[in-house]
Design a protein around this motif. Structure first.
Motif, PDB file in Angstrom:
ATOM      1  N   ALA A  52       0.835  -1.192   0.000  1.00  9.76           N
ATOM      2  CA  ALA A  52       0.000   0.000   0.000  1.00  9.76           C
ATOM      3  C   ALA A  52       0.874   1.246   0.000  1.00  9.76           C
ATOM      4  O   ALA A  52       2.077   1.187   0.295  1.00  9.76           O
ATOM      5  N   ASN A  53       0.285   2.375  -0.324  1.00 13.03           N
ATOM      6  CA  ASN A  53       1.014   3.629  -0.328  1.00 13.03           C
ATOM      7  C   ASN A  53       1.392   4.034   1.101  1.00 13.03           C
ATOM      8  O   ASN A  53       0.581   3.977   2.023  1.00 13.03           O
ATOM      9  N   ASP A  88      -0.932  11.486  -2.565  1.00 14.56           N
ATOM     10  CA  ASP A  88      -2.077  10.579  -2.437  1.00 14.56           C
ATOM     11  C   ASP A  88      -2.306   9.873  -3.779  1.00 14.56           C
ATOM     12  O   ASP A  88      -2.456  10.539  -4.813  1.00 14.56           O
ATOM     13  N   THR A 119      -4.837  -0.564  -2.688  1.00 11.67           N
ATOM     14  CA  THR A 119      -4.615   0.745  -3.308  1.00 11.67           C
ATOM     15  C   THR A 119      -4.449   0.620  -4.813  1.00 11.67           C
ATOM     16  O   THR A 119      -4.992   1.427  -5.586  1.00 11.67           O
TER      17      THR A 119
END
Length: 319
Positions: free
Chosen positions: A203-204, A209, A251
């Protein structure tokens, strides 16, 4: 398949009539042979009869006529052709978690092998660039057609090449978009048709964003095809202490869905190669309807040469 001159297909009725006429003639010849009662004399006159071979030239000739008629009707079909200035950006995660050995020899090495195969399968005229990302993102190879430079860039993919640890998916997308916009002098006003292929295992965790970057990709009309690579049981060894790094594709899935790209999951080298093959069959192409009459005419000419060769081989008479 459709036809630009479908009425010309009625000429196939004439070809069918020739087929019927040929069959009738052969039946008449068979009856005549039966009337020849002196079979011993017949064997002396024609000791070697060509049997089935005598039908081959006629069959090929009739097939040639049928193919030429089909070509004369101007058939068209949907054909995939490479887009002009097509650009593909390959973004590869080089964070520490990509050193997990749940995929042999490790996630990053497997990703590099699959990336090379993917690039080799693209048309030579495609512009392909390479982005590496961890806590930040950097363009290792600007988009272009120099495959040697790209191969060298893939070889330089390694942990720490970006200098910052983490997983910056948003930065990878944003950096890839920037590379597309700088393709050539016309790219700012007339962006090339582009795709981003993004591979990561997590995931980030830093940077922009991902959904903001995805919104920019949507505005630029650049789909992001995301690949989640690894297994839930992955871990890396740090000083003799195993650190769990399970794959997390949530994500990546959201980014692909937002941009109109495809999302794939791969947990083995073979699965990753299959994913790249699937993506490669769609990126950078457009479908257009083209005249394909040459296919039928060309095959018809091959049959014509076969008919001529068969006649000369089996039925020619030397003086």
């Amino acid at each position: 398949m459709s036809w630009e001159s479908p009425l010309r297909l009625w000429l196939l009725v004439g070809v069918l009539a020739l087929v019927v006429a040929y069959l009738v003639m052969q039946r008449g010849r068979a009856r005549y042979a039966v009337r020849f009662t002196n079979l011993r004399l017949l064997d002396r006159v024609a000791p070697e009869r060509p049997a089935w071979r005598r039908h081959v030239p006629a069959g090929l000739f009739l097939a040639m006529l049928a193919l030429l008629v089909v070509g004369f009707a101007r058939p068209t079909a949907e054909v995939r052709v490479p887009r002009e200035r097509a650009t593909v950006m390959v973004a590869v995660d080089v964070s520490t978690s990509m050193l997990a050995t749940d995929v042999e020899p490790d996630r990053l090495a497997a990703a590099k092998q699959a990336a090379r195969r993917f690039v080799d399968g693209l048309p030579d005229e495609f512009n392909v660039g390479l982005v590496a990302f961890a806590g930040s993102a950097a363009v290792l190879v600007p988009p272009g057609t120099d495959r040697d430079a790209l191969d060298e860039g893939i070889g330089r993919l390694a942990e720490g090449v970006t200098g910052v640890q983490g997983t910056a998916i948003g930065e990878a997308i944003n950096t890839s978009l920037g590379a597309v916009k700088s393709l050539d002098s016309a790219a700012a006003k007339e962006p090339p048709p582009a795709r981003i292929i993004l591979l990561s295992d997590g995931a980030n965790t830093s940077g922009m964003d991902p959904m903001e970057a995805a919104a920019e990709a949507v505005e630029a009309k650049v789909p992001v095809h995301a690949i989640s690579f690894g297994t839930p049981s992955g871990f890396v060894d740090r000083g003799g202490r195993p650190i769990q790094v399970p794959v997390d594709g949530q994500t990546l899935r959201a980014v692909a869905d937002e941009t109109g790209g495809m999302f794939h999951e791969a947990s083995t080298v073979d699965e990753l190669r299959a994913v790249y093959d699937d993506i490669g069959s769609s990126v950078g192409y457009r479908t257009e309807r083209q005249d394909v009459s040459a296919r039928f005419i060309g095959l018809g000419l091959v049959f014509a040469m076969g008919a001529a060769a068969g006649s000369m081989r089996w039925f020619s008479r030397l003086p």
